[in-house]
Structures are given as C-alpha cells and as structure tokens.
Design a protein around this motif. Sequence first.
Motif, PDB file in Angstrom:
ATOM      1  N   HIS A  68      86.418  15.542   2.419  1.00 25.82           N
ATOM      2  CA  HIS A  68      86.347  16.931   1.988  1.00 25.82           C
ATOM      3  C   HIS A  68      87.097  17.848   2.956  1.00 25.82           C
ATOM      4  N   ASP A  69      87.202  19.105   2.583  1.00 29.88           N
ATOM      5  CA  ASP A  69      87.896  20.108   3.392  1.00 29.88           C
ATOM      6  C   ASP A  69      87.169  20.271   4.726  1.00 29.88           C
ATOM      7  N   PRO A  70      87.801  19.876   5.854  1.00 34.21           N
ATOM      8  CA  PRO A  70      87.109  19.930   7.146  1.00 34.21           C
ATOM      9  C   PRO A  70      86.734  21.348   7.578  1.00 34.21           C
ATOM     10  N   GLN A  71      87.551  22.350   7.186  1.00 35.70           N
ATOM     11  CA  GLN A  71      87.213  23.722   7.576  1.00 35.70           C
ATOM     12  C   GLN A  71      85.908  24.177   6.920  1.00 35.70           C
ATOM     13  N   LYS A  72      85.741  23.875   5.625  1.00 29.23           N
ATOM     14  CA  LYS A  72      84.518  24.256   4.923  1.00 29.23           C
ATOM     15  C   LYS A  72      83.309  23.539   5.523  1.00 29.23           C
ATOM     16  N   LEU A  73      83.486  22.261   5.861  1.00 28.48           N
ATOM     17  CA  LEU A  73      82.390  21.499   6.463  1.00 28.48           C
ATOM     18  C   LEU A  73      81.993  22.082   7.818  1.00 28.48           C
ATOM     19  N   THR A  74      82.995  22.493   8.599  1.00 28.96           N
ATOM     20  CA  THR A  74      82.725  23.069   9.917  1.00 28.96           C
ATOM     21  C   THR A  74      82.050  24.432   9.785  1.00 28.96           C
ATOM     22  N   ILE A  75      82.545  25.249   8.848  1.00 27.60           N
ATOM     23  CA  ILE A  75      81.921  26.556   8.610  1.00 27.60           C
ATOM     24  C   ILE A  75      80.467  26.384   8.189  1.00 27.60           C
ATOM     25  N   LEU A  76      80.226  25.419   7.302  1.00 27.65           N
ATOM     26  CA  LEU A  76      78.861  25.153   6.836  1.00 27.65           C
ATOM     27  C   LEU A  76      77.933  24.834   8.005  1.00 27.65           C
ATOM     28  N   SER A  77      78.393  23.974   8.920  1.00 28.17           N
ATOM     29  CA  SER A  77      77.544  23.584  10.044  1.00 28.17           C
ATOM     30  C   SER A  77      77.313  24.753  11.002  1.00 28.17           C
ATOM     31  N   VAL A  78      78.349  25.566  11.246  1.00 31.35           N
ATOM     32  CA  VAL A  78      78.198  26.695  12.171  1.00 31.35           C
ATOM     33  C   VAL A  78      77.264  27.754  11.580  1.00 31.35           C
ATOM     34  N   VAL A  79      77.413  28.045  10.287  1.00 31.05           N
ATOM     35  CA  VAL A  79      76.512  29.001   9.630  1.00 31.05           C
ATOM     36  C   VAL A  79      75.077  28.510   9.697  1.00 31.05           C
ATOM     37  N   ALA A  80      74.888  27.205   9.444  1.00 29.24           N
ATOM     38  CA  ALA A  80      73.543  26.629   9.518  1.00 29.24           C
ATOM     39  C   ALA A  80      72.975  26.738  10.931  1.00 29.24           C
ATOM     40  N   GLU A  81      73.838  26.544  11.953  1.00 28.95           N
ATOM     41  CA  GLU A  81      73.392  26.696  13.350  1.00 28.95           C
ATOM     42  C   GLU A  81      72.919  28.130  13.608  1.00 28.95           C
ATOM     43  N   ILE A  82      73.660  29.115  13.099  1.00 29.99           N
ATOM     44  CA  ILE A  82      73.287  30.524  13.292  1.00 29.99           C
ATOM     45  C   ILE A  82      71.933  30.803  12.631  1.00 29.99           C
ATOM     46  N   VAL A  83      71.746  30.276  11.419  1.00 25.51           N
ATOM     47  CA  VAL A  83      70.465  30.453  10.721  1.00 25.51           C
ATOM     48  C   VAL A  83      69.323  29.833  11.529  1.00 25.51           C
ATOM     49  N   MET A  84      69.542  28.632  12.065  1.00 27.08           N
ATOM     50  CA  MET A  84      68.501  27.948  12.838  1.00 27.08           C
ATOM     51  C   MET A  84      68.171  28.721  14.115  1.00 27.08           C
ATOM     52  N   MET A  85      69.183  29.266  14.765  1.00 32.64           N
ATOM     53  CA  MET A  85      68.920  30.065  15.962  1.00 32.64           C
ATOM     54  C   MET A  85      68.091  31.298  15.617  1.00 32.64           C
ATOM     55  N   GLY A  86      68.407  31.910  14.449  1.00 31.96           N
ATOM     56  CA  GLY A  86      67.623  33.061  14.004  1.00 31.96           C
ATOM     57  C   GLY A  86      66.168  32.694  13.762  1.00 31.96           C
ATOM     58  N   LEU A  87      65.936  31.543  13.143  1.00 29.62           N
ATOM     59  CA  LEU A  87      64.568  31.084  12.902  1.00 29.62           C
ATOM     60  C   LEU A  87      63.838  30.802  14.210  1.00 29.62           C
ATOM     61  N   LEU A  88      64.546  30.189  15.164  1.00 32.40           N
ATOM     62  CA  LEU A  88      63.915  29.826  16.437  1.00 32.40           C
ATOM     63  C   LEU A  88      63.602  31.043  17.303  1.00 32.40           C
ATOM     64  N   ILE A  89      64.335  32.137  17.082  1.00 31.98           N
ATOM     65  CA  ILE A  89      64.009  33.364  17.819  1.00 31.98           C
ATOM     66  C   ILE A  89      62.598  33.831  17.460  1.00 31.98           C
ATOM     67  N   TRP A  90      62.252  33.697  16.155  1.00 33.25           N
ATOM     68  CA  TRP A  90      60.960  34.204  15.671  1.00 33.25           C
ATOM     69  C   TRP A  90      59.883  33.129  15.608  1.00 33.25           C
ATOM     70  N   GLN A  91      60.306  31.868  15.418  1.00 29.96           N
ATOM     71  CA  GLN A  91      59.335  30.784  15.280  1.00 29.96           C
ATOM     72  C   GLN A  91      59.618  29.705  16.320  1.00 29.96           C
ATOM     73  N   ASN A  92      59.118  29.892  17.536  1.00 27.17           N
ATOM     74  CA  ASN A  92      59.354  28.897  18.593  1.00 27.17           C
ATOM     75  C   ASN A  92      58.052  28.404  19.216  1.00 27.17           C
ATOM     76  N   GLY A  93      56.953  28.530  18.463  1.00 31.19           N
ATOM     77  CA  GLY A  93      55.671  28.004  18.939  1.00 31.19           C
ATOM     78  C   GLY A  93      55.445  26.593  18.447  1.00 31.19           C
ATOM     79  N   TRP A  94      54.200  26.165  18.489  1.00 33.11           N
ATOM     80  CA  TRP A  94      53.837  24.825  18.022  1.00 33.11           C
ATOM     81  C   TRP A  94      53.112  24.961  16.677  1.00 33.11           C
ATOM     82  N   PRO A  95      53.508  24.215  15.606  1.00 31.12           N
ATOM     83  CA  PRO A  95      54.464  23.101  15.606  1.00 31.12           C
ATOM     84  C   PRO A  95      55.865  23.484  15.118  1.00 31.12           C
ATOM     85  N   ALA A  96      56.165  24.795  15.001  1.00 30.96           N
ATOM     86  CA  ALA A  96      57.472  25.202  14.472  1.00 30.96           C
ATOM     87  C   ALA A  96      58.624  24.654  15.320  1.00 30.96           C
ATOM     88  N   TYR A  97      58.467  24.721  16.644  1.00 25.05           N
ATOM     89  CA  TYR A  97      59.553  24.300  17.539  1.00 25.05           C
ATOM     90  C   TYR A  97      59.939  22.826  17.338  1.00 25.05           C
TER      91      TYR A  97
END
Length: 394
Positions: A68-97
């Motif tokens: 598949h298109d490597p740029q789209k795959l890379t963008i997908l992973s980076v966007v997902a990383e940003i979303v996960m960081m946003g979630l971890l800012i607010w949910q970093n206790g147990w068992p969310a972490y």
Amino acid sequence: MKKELKLRWLLLGAFLASIGNSFVWPLTTVYVHTQLHQSLTMSGIVLLFYSGTNVIGSYIGGKLFDKHDPQKLTILSVVAEIVMMGLLIWQNGWPAYPILLPIVGFLNGWLMTMLNSYGTRIHAHDGRFVFNMLYFANNFGMMIGTAVVGPMYQATHNQVAPMFAVTGVMYLVFLVVVWRCYKISFDVAKRQKLRKVKSEKIAAPNLAIIWTFFIGIALVWVVYNQWSSNMSVYVTEQGISLSLYSLLWTINGLLIVIFQLLLSWLNRIFRNPYHMVYFGLLTFALSFSILLFAKTYFWFVMAMVVLTLGEATAFPTIPSIINELTPLAEKGKYQGLFNGWSSAGKAVGPLFGGLVIGAASYRVLFIVCLVIALGVELAVVFVSHANRKKTTHY
C-alpha cells in the motif's frame, strides 16, 4: 511527486519518533511501581505486553508497506500516536495505563518499520550509509529524550501527563513532515516489476543468512537489555550512585555520535559488510568479559565503551545486509521482521536476567551473556561464510 524520499527528511522523522518513544517507555517501571502502587513483577508484565505488541506492529507494518501507499500508512500511524498521547494525558491511572500502553507499543513498532522500510527505497546513497544514519538519528533522539525525561518527571512532581503532552507535540511536528515530504511515486514499469518479483522465491542461502540474523539479533537484545534493566541495581550495589549509572547512557549516546563519524573510515577498512558485523558482535561480547571483574566506575565506563563500539558497528549493518538480500516486493516485510525479532529480545531480556540473578548471581549472568553473545558470533560467522557466495543480491 518525488520518486524517492530525501534522506534528510527520513532522518528528521526517525529523530522525532525516537524522542517521542523515549518519553514513554523509560518511566514505565518506576511509574507503575511508585505512582500506581503495583509490584515490580506487574511493571515487568506491562513492559512485556508493550514489547509484545511492538513485535506485532513491526510485522504488520512491514507487510502493509509492500502493498500500500507508504505515506498514507505512516500518516495513519502518526495520527494514531497523537490520539493515544491525548488519551494518556487524561487517562494514565490504573488500569487505563497498562491497557493503552500496549497500543502505543503496537504503533511504535509499526512506525519504526515504516521508517526502516522507507530507507530501503533510498538509492541516492549507499545502503550501509542510509542505515548507519538512521541508527544515528534514532540514538541521537533517544539520547536527548532520556536525558530530558528524568528531570522533567521530577520537575512535574512525578506526573506523566506532561511527558505525553510533549510526545504528542513531537508527533504533531512529525505529522507535518510526513504530510509535506514523504510523498514518493512508483511508475508503471516499477509496479510491473514489483508484481513479477512477488512471484519469485528468495534463494535458500539468502534465507539462511537472514534468519540467522533474526534469531541472533533477538538473542543479542536479550543480552543488551541487561544494561538497561538489571545493571542499575548491580552498579549501585558497588557503591556507585544512580546518577553515575545514568551518565553511562549519556556516554553511550555521545560515543554513538562519535563512532558514526568514524564509520566512513571503518567502511573503508571493512569493505565487506559481513566483516563489520563479525567485528561488532565480537566487540559486543567482550564487553561482558570486562564486567566479570568490573568493581570501580572506570571499568564500567570501559565496558560501556566496548559495548557501544560493537553496537554502533553491528546493529545498523545487519538491516542493510537484509535489505540487499530481499527483493523489492518484500523489503518492508523483512525489515518488519527484523524490528519484530529485536523487540522480542527486548521483551524477554529483563525477565531472563532477573531469573538468572535470582537462581544464581550477577557474575553467572555476565558469564551466560558472554556465552550467548559468542554463540551468536560463531553462528553468524559460520552461516554467512557457508552461504554468502551463493546469495542473490537485489
């Protein structure tokens, strides 16, 4: 649209991703144990799941890169990383972490495989140079990240949310770089060639060397991870402060920078890349022989110098050889497998070391590590020597 990604943008991406990665995993053990009030065993399990999903992400990312298109795959992973960081800012206790962290591990494996696979598509530079520079960018980012994360963690009163916020910003910058600079095109003739190559089977000598590297790198990382896990306790037991132990990793990062500058000279000496791997693995093994009698800080520094010399010469050369031994249609797959086997070794390393120390002693651990490293050296030399002249290069 460019036919080939410029190396400087690939290195910038690796640098940013490495900083982001180094803001997440180093604090997991201390955070889970001291802030979330879980046992050290549970901390180890959380890291094991993180590394396990990293293996899966590496393999899947590599397979998808080839199709598949490597740029789209890379963008997908980076966007997902940003979303996960946003979630971890607010949910970093147990068992969310411990639930969210393995997802980050999956995405990190995916993303690092994308970067390595992009490296296989750069032909303006020698393959060994590309992977040496990728290794340099990764370690430079890791050095900066690990140097900053500890003081920042203390300054924020042991809160991880600021770390995830900074990581999210790093990935946001990376997203802009990928969006603007990671567009590469493949013409029709190249796609037809790709379909033709897909029907080809990789020669048996190629596979023998490649799989020896895979298993070897997993074992090497099991050994290497003793430095980043169990060695901290051993060093402090010798009356050396934890800050001086941390300084060893600063030395490691600085030496990697210096050794990378010397690699062009070493490449003239070791024109055969396999010789560079032999030299690196042997030097890596010898670092554990120094640990057998290391009691003062000077000898721990010497062991780290020898370890880093082996690491800097062997580790980036192996994926460049794998790149030469794999056809265009499967380069991403095999770079993903290489990252996956590396992650598997990293996952098992701390647990393996803890079991050996618990059953015997640190001295026995160092002997076992020395034997494993020398065993990998012998296996790589034997298999490579027996098959190298029969291989097909792509």
